[in-house]
Design an enzyme around this catalytic site. Structure first.
Site, short mmCIF file in Angstrom:
data_model
loop_
_atom_site.label_atom_id
_atom_site.label_comp_id
_atom_site.label_asym_id
_atom_site.label_seq_id
_atom_site.Cartn_x
_atom_site.Cartn_y
_atom_site.Cartn_z
N LYS A 85 0.82 -1.21 0.00
CA LYS A 85 0.00 0.00 0.00
C LYS A 85 0.85 1.26 0.00
CE LYS A 85 -4.33 -1.69 0.72
NZ LYS A 85 -5.60 -1.27 0.16
N ASP A 135 -8.52 -0.02 6.56
CA ASP A 135 -8.41 -1.18 7.44
C ASP A 135 -7.04 -1.18 8.14
OD1 ASP A 135 -10.87 -2.65 7.00
OD2 ASP A 135 -10.15 -2.98 4.97
#
Length: 413
Positions: A85, A135
């Protein structure tokens, strides 16, 4: 010998909309394309600490499954953030900041990355606040990017995000807001507050009216895919890629980059999700994006998503050949398999709970003749896996594996 319990439930569905043996189409190129990749590569390669993440051959897995090779792209150390990410959120942040400096009349043309890193526009950037829901890993990337380039940051997490993940985000200077509900509820709250307070949303999922920034996020991920293709031994072309699901951004980015690189010979892309959060699997069965409701209660926190990213679906609806679901138990066993050095020639690897969905899908399919045949797995198959995170929640990793990531990496088998 079985690598995973053969009784673990697994579901497989073939994508009836998949376009086989064809070049990538205009619909996909409108989302991810070579020009976008070149821009992401040129930008990210300038950042402090950039280097390609390693690619490992999981020789023990390939031998046991009887396939030609299994290759694992290990994102556990990417920019020190612990996941792939880092390539997406921070890239979208810097793209947005450059556009906003021009829009506000601060610059006539987009400023250089070095100028931002040197703090030339820091006074102006402090007035810009970026926000998102997460998340865990995407929010960490956005927070890191905001800290790196000097703007404000507010990150939303939902009820079940662990305290360890909250602290990891806050460590990069972000304000972290916890809201009731699941990931999709946090996405809506972040967007609502941003509209009211003049913040800029950098989300990794797209929805009607919000496409440009998620496209940048996904384009950042394509660098990881191209690194992996370049790292494969000479003459080896992947026949299969097993990819984690979530909202679909990772899977779409890797699928698109493989399609661009290999054309009509692109690998068979298989998307794997937790059985408790299988929005892509259900969408493939329906032939259109489907919302999965409920608590989305899976240990694979980074994949606990109930709504498909529309941009990702534009790629996956025709580019992914198959969709699978696996259980949390299968994922945990894969984490231990990696930690014990039983996957990679006695070389322990740290793989977080969301990193191993693709591996679980491959192994469970490879151990069952009907699934193996359905996916075309054989002695000539060369399979690429994306190890999308390391121990991004150290306490949970220790609980699931039985020892810390540091202990795993310090062990000799």
């Amino acid at each position: 010998m079985s690598l995973l319990n053969t009784d673990y439930p697994v579901q497989l569905t073939h994508n009836g909309q998949a376009v086989e043996a064809a070049e990538i189409g205009a619909r996909q190129l409108a989302v991810l394309n070579p020009d976008g990749f070149a821009c992401a590569r040129d930008e990210i390669s300038q950042w402090p600490g950039y280097k390609p993440s390693p690619l490992y051959e999981l020789d023990a897995v390939s031998r046991t499954l009887g396939v030609g090779g299994v290759w694992y792209k290990d994102e556990s150390e990417r920019f020190g953030l612990g996941s792939f990410k880092a390539l997406g959120g921070a890239y979208a942040v810097v793209r947005l900041l450059k556009r906003e400096l021009v829009s506000r009349g601060i610059c006539n043309n987009e400023p250089s990355t070095q100028a931002l890193l040197d703090g030339v526009y820091r006074g102006h950037l402090r007035e810009i606040v970026i926000t998102c829901a997460t998340d865990g890993n995407h929010g960490r990337s956005v927070a890191w990017g905001c800290q790196l380039f000097g703007c404000g940051c507010v990150i939303y997490i939902h009820a079940t995000v662990s305290e360890g993940r909250r602290k990891a985000i806050a460590a990069y200077g972000a304000d972290v807001v916890r809201v009731p509900g699941n990931y999709d509820d946090a996405v809506r709250q972040a967007a609502k507050d941003a509209a009211e307070l003049g913040r800029f949303v950098v989300s990794d999922t797209s929805y009607p009216g919000y496409m440009a920034v998620p496209r940048d996020v996904m384009q950042g991920y394509t660098l990881m895919a191209e690194e992996a293709f370049n790292q494969l031994p000479k003459g080896i072309i992947p026949t299969h890629i097993f990819l984690q699901g979530g909202v679909g951004g990772l899977a779409a980015a890797v699928t698109a980059q493989a399609w661009i690189r290999y054309g009509h010979q692109r690998p068979r892309c298989v998307v794997v999700e937790p059985d408790q959060a299988a929005c892509l699997y259900e969408s493939a069965n329906r032939g259109e994006p489907v919302v999965v409701h409920g608590e989305l209660d899976t240990l694979m926190a980074g994949l606990a998503c109930g709504e498909v990213s529309l941009l990702a679906w534009d790629v996956l609806s025709e580019g992914a050949s198959d969709f699978m679901t696996v259980t949390d138990d299968a994922a945990v066993d894969c984490m231990r398999l990696m930690a014990d050095g039983r996957a990679c020639h006695h070389h322990p690897l740290v793989a977080g709970e969301s990193a191993v969905a693709g591996m679980a899908g491959l192994i469970l399919a490879g151990q069952r003749d009907e699934l193996r045949n359905a996916l075309g797995l054989n002695a000539d198959s060369q399979v690429l896996l994306i190890g999308s995170e390391g121990a991004t929640d150290p306490e949970l990793y220790t609980q699931l594996v039985g020892r810390s990531a540091e202990a795993v990496l310090g062990e000799t088998v």
